[in-house]
Design an enzyme around this catalytic site. Structure first.
Site, PDB file in Angstrom:
ATOM      1  CB  THR A 185      16.362  32.958 -32.072  1.00 32.51           C
ATOM      2  OG1 THR A 185      15.299  32.553 -31.211  1.00 32.51           O
ATOM      3  CG2 THR A 185      16.465  31.976 -33.222  1.00 32.51           C
TER       4      THR A 185
ATOM      5  CG  PHE B 258      18.556  47.555 -36.449  1.00 38.72           C
ATOM      6  CD1 PHE B 258      18.548  46.405 -35.677  1.00 38.72           C
ATOM      7  CD2 PHE B 258      19.304  47.557 -37.617  1.00 38.72           C
ATOM      8  CE1 PHE B 258      19.281  45.289 -36.048  1.00 38.72           C
ATOM      9  CE2 PHE B 258      20.039  46.445 -38.005  1.00 38.72           C
ATOM     10  CZ  PHE B 258      20.024  45.312 -37.218  1.00 38.72           C
TER      11      PHE B 258
ATOM     12  CD  GLU C   1      12.996  48.077 -29.519  1.00 41.05           C
ATOM     13  OE1 GLU C   1      13.253  49.258 -29.719  1.00 41.05           O
ATOM     14  OE2 GLU C   1      11.860  47.595 -29.588  1.00 41.05           O
TER      15      GLU C   1
END
Ligand SMILES: Cc1cc2nc3c(=O)[nH]c(=O)nc-3n(C[C@H](O)[C@H](O)[C@H](O)COP(=O)(O)OP(=O)(O)OC[C@H]3O[C@@H](n4cnc5c(N)ncnc54)[C@H](O)[C@@H]3O)c2cc1C
Ligand code: FES
Ligand code: FES
Lengths: 328, 173, 777
Positions: free
Chosen positions: C674, C282, C744
């Site tokens: 995914t 992240f 994101e």
């Protein structure tokens, strides 16, 4: 973590014998003690493991229950008689921590768990009178959103984090202790202290005293009870405010009521003033609000937690209304 | 002094400070059990001790004498996966995979708890002995296992599928 | 094509102005992506299939080895001691007790640490990775509260930890600047981000605002955040001869190897950084002090070192997201057309990093407005350097912008979706560039339909079930397409018909290994089980950052380039007897495990056969992706329409999200399984941002007070409803594979959607995050 020795207690006597030495700590599930040892806040020289002791829940003649101090939180919550007669206790226990922690944590350890104040935990970098008496309190002017609104002092504004204890306080539970001098009992509501100028002294326990069990008086068949916990996250979070209440109403009037608050003070807070206002009076919203106000009249907010007064008031009223509604 | 780890005896370390977690990871090289906080706050270190889910980071290895510990490595191997492990793959119940062993061990412990009738915060009727395997029950009971990647939906789907098909007690074995 | 040769420099900011203009005006087919990636046409192969993760069996069985899980002979364990003052110097440091403690091998502090150069701070050079440029343990000065001041090396972790607690440090404190307000009082400075100023102005926005028929003008606050990947930052470091080997948890292995090489004065190929699995990144798994300290300690002890930061250590050593104070002012006419759009504010960084939280980025290309004013100012504090955290800029910037849009919709009494659609720009409002592919209106329409937006009562505070107030809200999420220079890949074909792709990329859970296996298989016309994808190793080709949601594009462009070279090489190898003899690279395609003529598939030869005839065991090519000029030629952005339903308890104020839908326009989705997880994961982090996340920075001492997962709340299972996501799946003709990156965008727009839903439920507009119950009582 300091070096320490480890021994399992064979029985209660053995535990107390070993526990009388200075620097000994009893080890329950370890979910608080091991954490604090790793943070170098607790530095026992020896641990006496008491998890093997007092693991029974016994029904007492007359209908009460004696819960062994070594009973795991899950076992307590799932016990049939607890679920049936003291449902608020089950509710309180399962609202705390996580399933894994409840599988480990013992009743004795839960009672004696220590505060989660961030400054208490910051051994290296912050002042805390509870951790090192006389050093000062960084919470009073720091992050204190989770801190006390009732019974705090200029030395300490920490809260006791247990959910289970709040329910026990409302149930008039008695704590069974054994020490050098033999056995004694103390009301759970009197076990923990207010901080005063010695916040490092957290309970009325004598050094080396062992909790052996918790006794619940018989439950009244007509009372209703519940536990409500308010928190930031839906689960796995400590209470901002919690309310445990037992209410008995007869013909619209409060015959008996016991209320305890969590997340507001250095101890599970028995709301005696509110109870006094309610007893004998009408079981109605207005009375509930008056009672809550009476209890919270002495509340003193810190820079970050004024909301708790409102929250405690509202939660108390809602809980009492819910219980009164169930009866009606 | 020994404990049993995945069916085999393991000598308990002499230093009582060693957590069960560090013992598994550093001494036994069973690094499937993960360390995410060492504070009891994430659930990544969850293992089964005598069938119950516990946090190995807050357990001292010395406390495990005579007890039986099951870790993720004891549940299945890449060639022989436990049905729940397989379901995690099907439902994409992980991303980075770091919380995953803890989630899986936790779910297996949870299944046994549900089978036993242990109530949770969202159980409405505490008098009931049978717990309904609802979405909320699963989410509440699994809340001790954080997943920062946010694979929660897949995890719940994998658990629901696995334990809806097999009776709970059986699947938990 | 001189444009391409100058482009690298341009991208690194050296010759921006003129170059950018030239690229913008160049014909499409000069630009990478000008010819759509041939893979976009393929609709029936591996790409787009919901393949389960190829590393799944390893991960679910606990066999995937993370950074701190590589045992080494003679390894010692490290424990750190952190400073407790924000600024000053170490007067004395007493390590005697620690050194005498059982099991201690060595104690390292500034007095005996090896001398080395400071870290090259991120963005100061193409492969610079440092979180800041402060020298590491080279002197007695203290630069932030929590800085490592000593490292203890022990035979066991317990021994090291205990000894670390015995070290006594006495500090001489110097006045430190740790208060936002105080720093602002001393003045702010314009922010610079990736070599560009964060300031944009078109027309006189303040004047237009003043004149506008309807105005909204408000301040929004967002707090500090930490990434909190569940895997603690861990590293195992060993000197093997003249090679430094580092098992890291990294989202930039090549950068890390180069940067550590710079610090130790070594060639980058003497530093080998591997990171096959990363337990969440992240933005937080980059180069911080711990890797360097481990390498230094390995030198001091002459033994391999394992260093795992404690959870507290992560907060002390690895930067997080900075707080922001943002003003958004909107002026509109009665129909809702924007006359003025102002988004300005202040954030915090340090003097030693180059990362102002760029919260205006999402506003640049968001809406058509007559006038525009964007500006970010910074102040610098004495604190640990802040850094990138999932969607830096957009995550918190969209909270302000999209809350303000909702406020404007309310003021105008226009549906907030309709208001957004009315202000859809035709070309990029900031740059004037054409959009490469923008289907946000479709995303809104599809999402509204699926979510049941029509059932929302626009009047706030009216829906109630028992104690629960219910509301719906929406917001736009957005994230740019990036592709950084330096992506390179090697493809090796073997005689038995397998392909191996080598690239120094990363798998932190995004599904990279899986999706790229699919892409490569499709490009090469191979079945999945004949493709292997090697990554997470700095000795592999390419400089690929797993950040900015750009890794997919970067790998895609590199593998695409390598494939083109491979085809050329194969044609050469094929010779005259091959069915594809005489054909040029433009005439053939990869299909059915070989090459064939594009319009005459029967002219086909397998790779195996080509290699066999040539007597070759393998053929290997390595190529670099073209410079990413496409982002200077088109405005390339992903978008999302976010929909939220909340329930707020009327008694306690507790806010709980009951439904959430993200409707995405991110180009082509390579693997829906995914991708779904990426979208959901981003949204869930957005829910945390909205409702609970906050790093508590005690400004009195500049110290983080909740360095723990118990006190820093991230969402748990119970906080997360079933999250729905849909996507347009419209390929971006100018992006490799048609895909724009999805890592994101999920976190963007989410906090505003939640805040707007809370307003709809309660009539309370909360402008400071997180929206905890005390703000709703
Ligand atoms: C992340 C996290 C979240 C949590 N959330 C909650 C929550 O929401 N609500 C909540 O109520 N709690 C919560 N807890 C705290 C948890 O409930 C306690 O840690 C637990 O109940 C302690 O029990 P234990 O048996 O593990 O005690 P231990 O850690 O073993 O001991 C705690 C203390 O009790 C003493 N002790 C133990 N047994 C005895 C005995 N028989 N006689 C005398 N002394 C004894 C020990 O010496 C020690 O001082 C949380 C804990 C963690 C780590
Ligand atoms: S590592 Fe044990 S709970 Fe996090
Ligand atoms: S899969 Fe990464 S933390 Fe759960």
């Amino acid at each position: 973590m300091n070096r320490f020795t480890y021994a399992r207690a064979a029985d209660t006597f053995d535990a107390v014998r070993q526990g009388s030495d200075a620097g000994v700590k009893y080890l329950g599930g370890g979910t608080n003690l091991v954490d604090l040892m790793r943070e170098t806040i607790e530095k026992p020289a020896s641990l006496v493991d008491v998890t093997g002791l007092s693991r029974e829940i016994e029904e007492l003649p007359g209908g009460g229950l004696l819960i062994g101090a070594g009973v795991r939180n899950t076992a307590l919550a799932e016990h049939r008689l607890v679920r049936q007669r003291y449902s608020l206790l089950t509710r309180a226990v399962v609202s705390g921590a996580s399933a894994q922690i409840r599988n480990m944590a013992t009743v004795g350890g839960n009672v004696l768990q220590r505060t989660r104040c961030a400054y208490f935990y910051d051994d290296a970098g912050s002042r805390c009178n509870k951790r090192s008496p006389g050093s000062g309190c960084d919470a009073i002017d720091g992050f204190n959103r989770n801190h006390a609104i009732l019974g705090a002092s200029t030395s300490c504004v920490a809260v006791h984090p247990s959910d289970m204890c709040v329910a026990l306080a409302a149930l008039d539970a008695m704590v069974h202790l054994r020490g050098d001098g033999g056995e004694r009992r103390i009301a759970l509501a009197d076990l923990h202290c207010l901080p005063g100028d010695r916040p490092d002294i957290e309970t009325m326990l004598e050094p080396g005293e062992l909790i052996t069990g918790i006794e619940l008086p018989p439950a009244s068949a007509i009372s209703r009870s519940t536990y409500r916990k308010v928190r930031d996250r839906s689960s796995y979070a400590f209470a901002l405010v919690s309310v445990a209440a037992v209410l008995e109403v007869e013909e619209g009037h409060v015959r008996n009521v016991r209320i305890a608050l969590g997340g507001v003070a250095h101890k599970p807070w028995r709301a005696m003033r509110a109870e006094a206002v309610l007893r004998g009076g009408p079981a109605a919203s207005l009375a509930f609000a008056t009672a809550a106000d009476a209890e919270l009249a002495e509340a003193r907010p810190l820079s970050g937690n004024a909301f708790k007064i409102k929250l405690a008031r509202r939660t108390m009223v809602a809980v009492l209304e819910e219980l009164a509604g169930e009866i009606a | 002094m020994t404990m049993i780890v995945n069916g085999e005896a393991a000598e308990i370390p002499r230093d009582p400070r060693v957590s069960l977690l560090d013992f598994l990871r550093d001494d036994l090289n069973l690094s499937g059990t993960k360390k995410g906080c060492d504070q009891g706050a994430c659930g990544a270190c969850t293992v089964l001790v005598d069938g119950e889910r516990v946090l190995s980071c807050l357990s001292l290895a010395v406390q495990m004498e005579g007890r039986s510990v099951t870790t993720i490595e004891g549940l299945g191997t890449p060639g022989h996966l436990h049905p729940l492990q397989q379901a995690f793959i099907e439902h994409d119940g992980f991303q980075c995979g770091y919380c995953t062993p803890g989630q899986i061990c936790s779910a297996i412990g949870m299944a046994a708890e549900i089978a036993r009738g242990v109530p949770s915060h969202v159980t409405t009727n505490l008098g009931d002995d049978a717990i309904r395997l609802s979405h909320d029950e699963l989410r509440e009971r699994m809340s001790g296992n954080l997943c920062r990647c946010g694979a929660y939906n897949g995890i719940v789907a994998a658990i629901a599928e696995t334990f809806a098909e097999a009776p709970l007690a059986e699947a938990a074995e | 094509m001189s444009i391409v040769s100058d482009a690298k420099q341009a991208i690194q900011g050296a010759v921006q102005g003129a170059m950018a203009k030239a690229v913008a005006l160049a014909p499409d087919n000069w630009i990478p992506g000008g010819e759509p990636d041939p893979l976009i046409r393929e609709r029936y192969g591996h790409v787009g299939k919901p393949l389960s993760r190829i590393d799944g069996p390893l991960k679910v069985s606990g066999q995937a080895r993370f950074a701190a899980e590589f045992p080494m002979d003679g390894m010692v364990y490290a424990a750190l001691v952190f400073s407790t003052i924000a600024k000053g110097r170490i007067a004395t440091i007493d390590t005697a007790l620690a050194e005498a403690s059982p099991g201690v091998v060595a104690v390292m502090d500034h007095r005996n640490a090896p001398r080395l150069a400071p870290p090259p701070v991120f963005m100061s050079a193409p492969k610079a990775a440092g979180g800041d440029n402060l020298p590491i343990m080279q002197g007695n000065d203290v630069r932030w509260n929590g800085e490592p001041v000593a490292v203890v090396l022990g035979e066991t972790q317990e021994q090291a930890n205990h000894a670390a607690s015995l070290i006594r440090v006495i500090y001489e404190e110097a006045p430190a600047l740790t208060s936002f307000a105080e720093a602002r009082g001393q003045g702010t400075r314009p922010a610079v981000f990736m070599g560009q100023s964060l300031h944009d102005e078109r027309g006189d926005a303040e004047a237009a605002l003043a004149k506008a028929e309807v105005q909204v003008d408000a301040t929004y606050l967002t707090p500090r955040h930490n990434h909190n990947a569940i895997e603690l930052h861990g590293v195992t470091a060993a000197w093997q001869g003249d090679v430094l080997r580092i098992h890291d948890a990294s989202q930039l292995v090549a950068h890390t190897a180069w940067s550590i090489g710079q610090m130790f004065g070594m060639a980058e190929d003497k530093v080998v950084v591997t990171s096959p699995f990363v337990g969440g990144g992240f933005g937080g798994k980059c180069l911080w002090q711990h890797q360097v300290l481990a390498a230094m300690a390995a030198k001091v002890t002459d033994r391999p070192v394992r260093l795992v930061l404690s959870r507290e250590g992560v907060y002390r050593v690895v930067g997080g997201r900075s707080p922001t104070e943002q003003r958004v002012a909107l002026g509109a006419d009665r129909e809702g057309r924007l006359k003025a759009l102002i988004h300005t504010g202040v954030t915090i960084k340090t003097a030693t990093n180059a990362m102002p939280e760029p919260f205006i980025l999402p506003t640049r290309s968001a809406y058509a407005s007559d006038t525009l004013k964007l500006d970010v100012q910074v102040v610098e504090l004495d604190m640990l350097a802040n850094t990138f955290m999932r969607a830096p800029g957009e995550s918190v910037g969209t909270f302000a912008l999209e809350s303000a849009i909702d406020e404007l919709a309310e003021a105008l009494d226009i549906d907030p979706i309709e208001l957004r659609i009315r202000n859809e720009p035709e070309k990029d409002p900031s740059t004037g560039l054409p959009f490469s592919s923008r289907h946000i209106v479709e995303a809104w329409r599809d999402g509204a339909q699926r979510f049941g937006w029509a059932r929302r009562d626009p009047r706030p505070g009216l829906r109630r079930e028992g104690e629960w107030l219910i509301g719906m809200g929406c917001a736009t999420g957005t994230y740019p397409y990036y592709r950084m220079p330096g992506g390179a890949a090697r493809i090796t074909l073997t005689r038995d018909g397998r392909a191996i792709v080598d690239i120094a990329a990363h798998e932190m859970g995004m599904g990279t290994a899986t999706a790229q296996t699919q892409v490569t298989a499709e490009r090469l016309g191979l079945p999945l089980d004949k493709v292997s994808f090697n990554y997470g190793d700095s000795t592999l080709p390419g400089v690929v950052l797993a950040g900015g949601s750009q890794q997919t594009a970067s790998i895609g462009a590199a593998v695409g380039a390598a494939h083109r070279d491979l085809v050329k090489a194969l044609l050469k190898l094929a010779g005259n007897e091959s069915p594809v003899a005489g054909l040029g690279p433009g005439d053939v395609v990869s299909r059915e495990e070989g090459l064939c003529k594009a319009d005459e598939p029967s002219r086909h030869e397998t790779y195996t056969s080509i290699l066999a005839r040539a007597g070759r065991e393998t053929i290997s090519v390595e190529a670099e992706g073209p410079p990413p000029l496409e982002t200077m030629h088109w405005s390339m952005h992903s978008h999302a329409a976010m929909f939220c339903e909340v329930r707020v308890n009327a008694v306690t104020g507790e806010p709980r999200v009951s439904r959430f839908l993200g409707s995405f326009d991110c180009g082509r989705i390579l693997n829906p399984k995914t991708a779904m997880s990426q979208f959901r994961g981003g949204i869930i982090m957005g829910l945390g941002l909205a409702l609970m996340e906050e790093t508590q920075f005690d400004e009195r001492k500049g110290r983080v007070m909740n360095p723990s997962l118990a006190e820093y709340h991230v969402p748990v299972h119970m906080d997360v409803p079933e999250i729905d996501a849909i996507w347009t799946d419209i390929p971006d003709p100018h992006a490799p594979m048609g895909a724009r990156g999805i890592g994101e965008i999920g976190i963007t727009g989410t906090a505003a959607a939640v805040a707007n839903a809370i307003y709809n439920a309660t009539c309370k507009r909360v402008r400071d995050l997180p929206i905890t119950l005390d703000k709703l009582l």
